[in-house]
Design a protein around this motif. Structure first.
Motif: not given
Length: 190
Positions: A149-160, A167-176
Motif C-alpha cells: 500500500n506504500l508502493d513498495v514491491n515485495v515478494g511472498e511471505v515465506g514460512k521457515y 529457539v530450536r525448530n521455531k517457525d519464522y516468516y521471511n519477506l524479500n
C-alpha cells in the motif's frame, strides 16, 4: 496531526521490543536491544517526549567485545500501553497508523529492528543490495500488505523453521523487499 514518534516506537516494539510486567514485584519495563546505539537513543527520546521517562542505555559485552546496546525504561503506563495496543505483540495498532507519515514511521520502526539490508556482488559484476524482513509472528503478511500500500514491491511471505532463530525448530516468516522501492518510498530511519 503531527507524528510524535509513537508509530515508530510501536513498530520497534513489535520488531524487537519487550514489555516486561511483574505485578507482584511492581516491575514494569520496556526493553529493546540493538546493535545500533542510534536505535536505542531514538526510542529513548520518543519515550521521554511521550512519557517523561528517560530510561537507561547500557552496552552489553560478550567475551570482552561489544555485543549490543540495551535500553530499559521503567514505566507501568508505557508497558501496559504497548501490550494492550498490540495484544501482546499479536496485532498491528491500526488506530495509531492513520496518516501516511504514521504508516511510514511504523514501517521504519519494524525495519530498523527486524529488517535487514545486505550487499550482493551479482554475477554480472555489479553490486546490488537486498532488503528483507524476518520475524517469528504471523502478522508479517499484514506488514507485506502495508508495504504494498506504500508502493513498495515485495515478494511472498515465506514460512521457515530454524534452529538458529533463538529457539530450536521455531517457525519464522521471511519477506524479500525491493530495495530501491523501499529506500525511495520509506527508507530506514537508523
Amino acid at each position: 496531526m503531527q507524528n510524535t514518534g509513537l508509530p515508530y516506537l510501536l513498530g520497534a516494539y513489535l520488531g524487537d521490543g519487550c514489555a516486561y510486567i511483574h505485578d507482584k514485584n511492581h516491575v514494569y519495563q520496556f526493553i529493546i536491544v540493538s546493535e545500533d546505539l542510534d536505535l536505542c537513543e531514538f526510542c529513548q527520546q520518543i519515550i521521554f517526549n511521550l512519557y517523561n521517562k528517560k530510561g537507561k542505555i547500557t552496552a552489553v559485552n560478550r567475551k570482552s567485545k561489544l555485543s549490543y546496546y540495551k535500553l530499559v525504561v521503567c514505566s507501568k503506563q508505557l508497558t501496559y500501553f504497548l501490550k494492550d495496543e498490540t495484544n501482546n505483540k499479536l496485532k498491528f495498532p491500526l488506530k495509531y497508523l492513520v496518516t501516511l507519515d504514521d504508516r511510514k514511521s511504523f514501517c521504519q520502526g519494524l525495519m530498523d529492528t527486524d529488517g535487514w539490508i545486505s550487499r550482493v556482488n551479482a554475477s554480472d559484476g555489479y553490486v546490488r543490495y537486498r532488503v528483507g524482513f524476518k520475524n517469528i509472528l504471523p502478522w508479517v503478511n499484514e506488514f507485506r500488505d502495508f508495504l504494498l500500500n506504500l508502493d513498495v514491491n515485495v515478494g511472498e511471505v515465506g514460512k521457515y523453521t530454524s534452529s538458529r532463530y533463538g529457539v530450536r525448530n521455531k517457525d519464522y516468516y521471511n519477506l524479500n523487499i525491493n530495495a530501491l522501492d523501499y529506500c525511495s518510498n520509506i527508507g530506514f530511519k537508523i
